[in-house]
Write a protein that holds these residues in place. Sequence first.
Motif, PDB file in Angstrom:
ATOM      1  N   GLY A 353       1.648 -14.577  15.631  1.00 25.79           N
ATOM      2  CA  GLY A 353       2.900 -14.992  15.015  1.00 25.79           C
ATOM      3  C   GLY A 353       2.862 -15.104  13.508  1.00 25.79           C
ATOM      4  N   ALA A 354       1.699 -14.912  12.884  1.00 28.64           N
ATOM      5  CA  ALA A 354       1.587 -15.045  11.430  1.00 28.64           C
ATOM      6  C   ALA A 354       2.223 -13.834  10.744  1.00 28.64           C
ATOM      7  CB  ALA A 354       0.126 -15.184  11.017  1.00 28.64           C
ATOM      8  N   ARG A 355       2.939 -14.080   9.682  1.00 28.65           N
ATOM      9  CA  ARG A 355       3.556 -12.994   8.930  1.00 28.65           C
ATOM     10  C   ARG A 355       2.467 -12.211   8.196  1.00 28.65           C
ATOM     11  NH1 ARG A 355       8.669 -12.017   8.091  1.00 28.65           N
ATOM     12  NH2 ARG A 355       9.343 -10.692   6.352  1.00 28.65           N
ATOM     13  N   THR A 356       2.580 -10.865   8.230  1.00 28.97           N
ATOM     14  CA  THR A 356       1.517 -10.008   7.727  1.00 28.97           C
ATOM     15  C   THR A 356       2.106  -8.938   6.816  1.00 28.97           C
ATOM     16  OG1 THR A 356       0.326 -10.367   9.804  1.00 28.97           O
ATOM     17  CG2 THR A 356      -0.451  -8.582   8.399  1.00 28.97           C
ATOM     18  N   TRP A 357       1.355  -8.614   5.774  1.00 24.07           N
ATOM     19  CA  TRP A 357       1.752  -7.583   4.817  1.00 24.07           C
ATOM     20  C   TRP A 357       0.651  -6.539   4.722  1.00 24.07           C
ATOM     21  CZ3 TRP A 357       2.318 -12.759   4.197  1.00 24.07           C
ATOM     22  CH2 TRP A 357       3.635 -13.252   4.049  1.00 24.07           C
ATOM     23  N   VAL A 358       1.020  -5.279   4.882  1.00 26.87           N
ATOM     24  CA  VAL A 358       0.091  -4.153   4.784  1.00 26.87           C
ATOM     25  C   VAL A 358       0.563  -3.281   3.625  1.00 26.87           C
ATOM     26  CG1 VAL A 358      -0.925  -2.171   5.950  1.00 26.87           C
ATOM     27  CG2 VAL A 358      -0.316  -4.216   7.268  1.00 26.87           C
ATOM     28  N   SER A 359      -0.340  -3.004   2.705  1.00 31.36           N
ATOM     29  CA  SER A 359       0.030  -2.182   1.552  1.00 31.36           C
ATOM     30  C   SER A 359      -1.059  -1.160   1.285  1.00 31.36           C
ATOM     31  CB  SER A 359       0.250  -3.055   0.312  1.00 31.36           C
ATOM     32  OG  SER A 359      -0.955  -3.694  -0.064  1.00 31.36           O
ATOM     33  N   LEU A 360      -0.618   0.061   0.915  1.00 27.67           N
ATOM     34  CA  LEU A 360      -1.511   1.151   0.521  1.00 27.67           C
ATOM     35  C   LEU A 360      -1.032   1.676  -0.826  1.00 27.67           C
ATOM     36  CD1 LEU A 360      -1.782   1.152   3.771  1.00 27.67           C
ATOM     37  CD2 LEU A 360      -2.741   3.432   3.420  1.00 27.67           C
ATOM     38  N   SER A 361      -1.941   1.732  -1.772  1.00 22.30           N
ATOM     39  CA  SER A 361      -1.626   2.237  -3.101  1.00 22.30           C
ATOM     40  C   SER A 361      -2.845   2.958  -3.637  1.00 22.30           C
ATOM     41  CB  SER A 361      -1.214   1.093  -4.036  1.00 22.30           C
ATOM     42  OG  SER A 361      -2.267   0.154  -4.151  1.00 22.30           O
ATOM     43  N   SER A 362      -2.644   3.664  -4.720  1.00 23.27           N
ATOM     44  CA  SER A 362      -3.734   4.408  -5.335  1.00 23.27           C
ATOM     45  C   SER A 362      -4.101   3.770  -6.658  1.00 23.27           C
ATOM     46  CB  SER A 362      -3.352   5.876  -5.544  1.00 23.27           C
ATOM     47  OG  SER A 362      -2.225   5.970  -6.405  1.00 23.27           O
ATOM     48  N   ASP A 363      -5.367   3.769  -6.945  1.00 21.46           N
ATOM     49  CA  ASP A 363      -5.886   3.264  -8.212  1.00 21.46           C
ATOM     50  C   ASP A 363      -6.807   4.321  -8.786  1.00 21.46           C
ATOM     51  OD1 ASP A 363      -6.696   1.840 -10.382  1.00 21.46           O
ATOM     52  OD2 ASP A 363      -7.981   0.451  -9.275  1.00 21.46           O
ATOM     53  N   GLY A 364      -6.219   5.283  -9.463  1.00 21.35           N
ATOM     54  CA  GLY A 364      -7.011   6.387  -9.970  1.00 21.35           C
ATOM     55  C   GLY A 364      -7.552   7.222  -8.823  1.00 21.35           C
ATOM     56  N   PRO A 365      -8.882   7.377  -8.733  1.00 20.32           N
ATOM     57  CA  PRO A 365      -9.462   8.197  -7.670  1.00 20.32           C
ATOM     58  C   PRO A 365      -9.721   7.444  -6.368  1.00 20.32           C
ATOM     59  CG  PRO A 365     -11.183   7.492  -9.169  1.00 20.32           C
ATOM     60  CD  PRO A 365      -9.886   6.931  -9.717  1.00 20.32           C
ATOM     61  N   ALA A 366      -9.119   6.269  -6.186  1.00 19.80           N
ATOM     62  CA  ALA A 366      -9.406   5.441  -5.008  1.00 19.80           C
ATOM     63  C   ALA A 366      -8.113   5.036  -4.316  1.00 19.80           C
ATOM     64  CB  ALA A 366     -10.202   4.199  -5.396  1.00 19.80           C
ATOM     65  N   LEU A 367      -8.223   4.815  -3.006  1.00 22.88           N
ATOM     66  CA  LEU A 367      -7.128   4.321  -2.182  1.00 22.88           C
ATOM     67  C   LEU A 367      -7.360   2.835  -1.935  1.00 22.88           C
ATOM     68  CD1 LEU A 367      -4.659   4.711  -0.286  1.00 22.88           C
ATOM     69  CD2 LEU A 367      -6.322   5.248   1.533  1.00 22.88           C
ATOM     70  N   LEU A 368      -6.342   2.030  -2.248  1.00 26.82           N
ATOM     71  CA  LEU A 368      -6.432   0.585  -2.047  1.00 26.82           C
ATOM     72  C   LEU A 368      -5.706   0.230  -0.763  1.00 26.82           C
ATOM     73  CD1 LEU A 368      -5.692  -0.684  -5.679  1.00 26.82           C
ATOM     74  CD2 LEU A 368      -7.885  -0.064  -4.652  1.00 26.82           C
ATOM     75  N   VAL A 369      -6.410  -0.365   0.184  1.00 30.06           N
ATOM     76  CA  VAL A 369      -5.845  -0.782   1.463  1.00 30.06           C
ATOM     77  C   VAL A 369      -5.940  -2.303   1.539  1.00 30.06           C
ATOM     78  CG1 VAL A 369      -5.958  -0.579   3.964  1.00 30.06           C
ATOM     79  CG2 VAL A 369      -6.575   1.374   2.525  1.00 30.06           C
ATOM     80  N   THR A 370      -4.811  -2.960   1.695  1.00 31.09           N
ATOM     81  CA  THR A 370      -4.787  -4.420   1.721  1.00 31.09           C
ATOM     82  C   THR A 370      -3.984  -4.892   2.930  1.00 31.09           C
ATOM     83  OG1 THR A 370      -4.846  -4.470  -0.692  1.00 31.09           O
ATOM     84  CG2 THR A 370      -4.260  -6.514   0.429  1.00 31.09           C
ATOM     85  N   VAL A 371      -4.573  -5.809   3.684  1.00 30.59           N
ATOM     86  CA  VAL A 371      -3.894  -6.450   4.820  1.00 30.59           C
ATOM     87  C   VAL A 371      -4.031  -7.951   4.628  1.00 30.59           C
ATOM     88  CG1 VAL A 371      -3.732  -6.677   7.310  1.00 30.59           C
ATOM     89  CG2 VAL A 371      -4.470  -4.504   6.313  1.00 30.59           C
ATOM     90  N   VAL A 372      -2.904  -8.625   4.441  1.00 28.29           N
ATOM     91  CA  VAL A 372      -2.899 -10.067   4.190  1.00 28.29           C
ATOM     92  C   VAL A 372      -1.977 -10.713   5.211  1.00 28.29           C
ATOM     93  CG1 VAL A 372      -2.384 -11.893   2.547  1.00 28.29           C
ATOM     94  CG2 VAL A 372      -3.339  -9.730   1.739  1.00 28.29           C
TER      95      VAL A 372
END
Length: 440
Positions: A353-372
């Motif tokens: 039941g916890a609210r969750t945020w998933v985001s994918l973005s790029s930081d130059g030559p890297a992919l940033l994957v965040t799940v909070v």
Amino acid sequence: MKNLTATDLRHHALRLLRAFWHHLTTPSPGHTPMLGESPRRWARRLPYVVAVIMLASLIPTGIATLVGSFGLVLPVAGALTVAQTMPLLLAISRPLAAWWISAGTLVATAAITARYDQNGGTWPWTAPMILSYVFLLVALALRESRATLLSVWAATVLLTALTTTLGLPRAGDGTTMLLIALSGAALLLGWAVRDRAVARRLLTEQEQISEFERERRTLLEERARIARELHDVVAHHMSVIAVQAASAPYRIAEVPPAAAEEFTAIAGTARESLAEMRRLLGVLRSEESGGETAPQPGVGQLAQLVETVGRAGVPAELTVADGLVEAVPQAVGLSAYRIVQEALANVVRHAPGARTWVSLSSDGPALLVTVVNAAPPERTESLEASVEGTGQGLVGMRERVRLVNGRLDTGPLPDGGFKVAAVLPLDPPDRPDTPRETTA
């Protein structure tokens, strides 16, 4: 049944005596001081403190009893009492040697006091001597083998019987039977305590081994799944190479014969590589997984994953930077998908039941994957106890990150939530099928 001759009886008797003597003279190997392996300093010193306290109380009372009850001179009473009680210190590290000193002192005390007039005391042994001997037997039982304990008790019975019945001018009173009974009880008590401690130690070791095996099995299963998925990814590209190389002479006009032969060789090498890779990785495919022919998921399938989690009762939001779906290589996209999948599964299990945020973005030559995820709602029952799992989901995430030489950061948040952040290079290693080994 064969009749035993006198020679056979003597032979068996001598063998029993040799075994009896062996157990009385050969201590168990590898003796360390009692509680000497404890990590706590106070526990290692505890046996010495207890022994000193007992000496401080038994020596004065023992001397006073021998002097008052039998009229022994002070030097003799002091020597006998010290010889009987000081082995308590030796028993901490060498209990069998301490027992020999104590048993010899018991016999010497009985022989000496038998020739003195008794003034209301007990004979052949005083109460402080009996207590000292009994405590020593407890220390002995905690360290020696069962056969040695039986031999010591048999020797105690034999010594007390001989002391009170042979060659002495006085008959013993009830202290003889008291010493036999207390010595047997002390050995039995120490034996039981030691067996319980050994059983608990073995159980702890088995639990540690089982935990290690579970972690190792989880790691191997995750690596096997990664290898199977990598096979599918690499096989796709190798198949494209083979098809392009084989069809190039037909698609391109006026291809020189040498170039056509080169394209044919490339196509043949690609097909051979595919066949060899399938043979090498075939052992990783069980009968149940052998039919997995569906395309491997990637960044483009995250929306469906988030929607599925939402139907499970976890409100999740997905944010993907523009143009990122097409820019992420297939191997990196697969690793990102699996990391998000495991992170959302952990939210469902541990914070329903916890609210969750998933985001994918790029930081130059890297992919940033965040799940909070935020803290779970109040009075929401956790599924951790009811959902069966290995508890090793982070192991799989780390393997995914190692696969592309990335970084992983996980941990709780101050508000009660949890964060999973991965940095995955968009240009993976040349050999993604060989994860780089790291040490924690």
